[in-house]
Scaffold this motif. Structure first.
Motif, PDB file in Angstrom:
ATOM      1  N   LEU A  26      33.773  37.297  39.567  1.00 53.70           N
ATOM      2  CA  LEU A  26      35.240  37.265  39.576  1.00 53.70           C
ATOM      3  C   LEU A  26      35.792  37.456  40.983  1.00 53.70           C
ATOM      4  CD1 LEU A  26      36.114  39.273  36.330  1.00 53.70           C
ATOM      5  CD2 LEU A  26      36.176  36.797  36.677  1.00 53.70           C
ATOM      6  N   SER A  31      39.785  35.581  41.329  1.00 51.55           N
ATOM      7  CA  SER A  31      40.565  35.826  40.116  1.00 51.55           C
ATOM      8  C   SER A  31      41.576  36.943  40.348  1.00 51.55           C
ATOM      9  CB  SER A  31      39.637  36.198  38.960  1.00 51.55           C
ATOM     10  OG  SER A  31      38.900  37.367  39.273  1.00 51.55           O
ATOM     11  N   ILE A 109      42.155  32.423  36.886  1.00 49.43           N
ATOM     12  CA  ILE A 109      41.059  31.974  37.743  1.00 49.43           C
ATOM     13  C   ILE A 109      41.374  30.566  38.248  1.00 49.43           C
ATOM     14  CG2 ILE A 109      38.582  31.520  37.870  1.00 49.43           C
ATOM     15  CD1 ILE A 109      38.319  33.298  35.333  1.00 49.43           C
TER      16      ILE A 109
END
Length: 226
Positions: A26, A31, A109
């Motif tokens: 991530l 993100s 994202i």
């Protein structure tokens, strides 16, 4: 973010990843977490969308704007729900609006970074999950089309309730729509839907209260779909 890692690992997009792998991924993907108030739009019909989102808390609804301000329900999402995975891959504007039903938090994202794999096992697994998630939604859309082409309202109601029972793994379940939303989803008159459900209840086929249902004669309902 750490508090949401167990939830994220259980989603269709990140299934198979460990919390440690996901946390690293991530960060690499750039993100971000965002909060939205009730009624606030995350995706607007007619505008492009290049982000994949996951519901962390709260609820979202996706709908297609119809004539005279009507809303045609597409889906309802709770924590763990994934959205934008299909829309983000298109060069066209989004045909649907995604809106917060209640205050919510989501993880967003960038789609381009999601597709640009660094070759790590975690990223490769995520890409496989993405393809599977999109494929599952295609088949879900196909089932919706099968439902809408049924000629009688009772057949539509039976087919929908049977599919929801299968999804829930139980003959007692709740649906994500109000009666008004269900009528829009089935493309039928709202009063006609209420009459049909009342008649099916009198016929001993089901019990219902608001958005809760219990199917009493599932085999009979299956015959009505055929």
């Amino acid at each position: 973010m750490k508090n949401f890692l167990p939830l994220l690992c259980s989603t269709s997009l990140f299934n198979g990843l460990t919390p440690e792998e996901l946390q690293t991924l991530l960060a690499q993907l750039g993100s971000v977490m965002r909060s939205y108030g009730k009624g606030e739009a995350l995706v607007l019909a007619g505008e492009p969308n290049r982000r994949v989102g996951i519901v962390l808390s709260g609820e979202l609804e996706a709908y297609r704007p119809g004539p005279q301000g009507a809303r045609i329900p597409i889906t309802h999402m709770e924590p763990g729900g994934v959205f934008g995975d299909v829309l983000s891959g298109s060069s066209l504007a989004s045909p649907v609006t995604v809106m917060a039903s209640v205050p919510c938090e989501v993880l967003l994202i960038p789609y381009e970074r999601l597709l640009l794999s660094d070759g790590s096992p975690a990223h490769q697994q995520t890409l496989r999950n993405l393809v599977r998630t999109i494929s599952d939604k295609y088949f879900s859309l196909s089932r919706r089309i099968d439902l809408l082409v049924l000629k009688s309202l009772r057949a539509k109601v039976c087919a929908y309730l049977l599919s929801e029972a299968e999804r829930a793994g139980s003959l007692t379940f709740s649906i994500p729509f109000s009666r008004i939303q269900l009528a829009d989803y089935l493309n039928c008159d709202r009063s006609a839907l209420s009459r049909e459900l009342s008649q099916m209840q009198r016929d001993g086929l089901l019990d219902t209260y608001k958005s809760s249902f219990k199917l009493l004669e599932p085999e009979v309902l299956k015959q009505m779909v055929q």
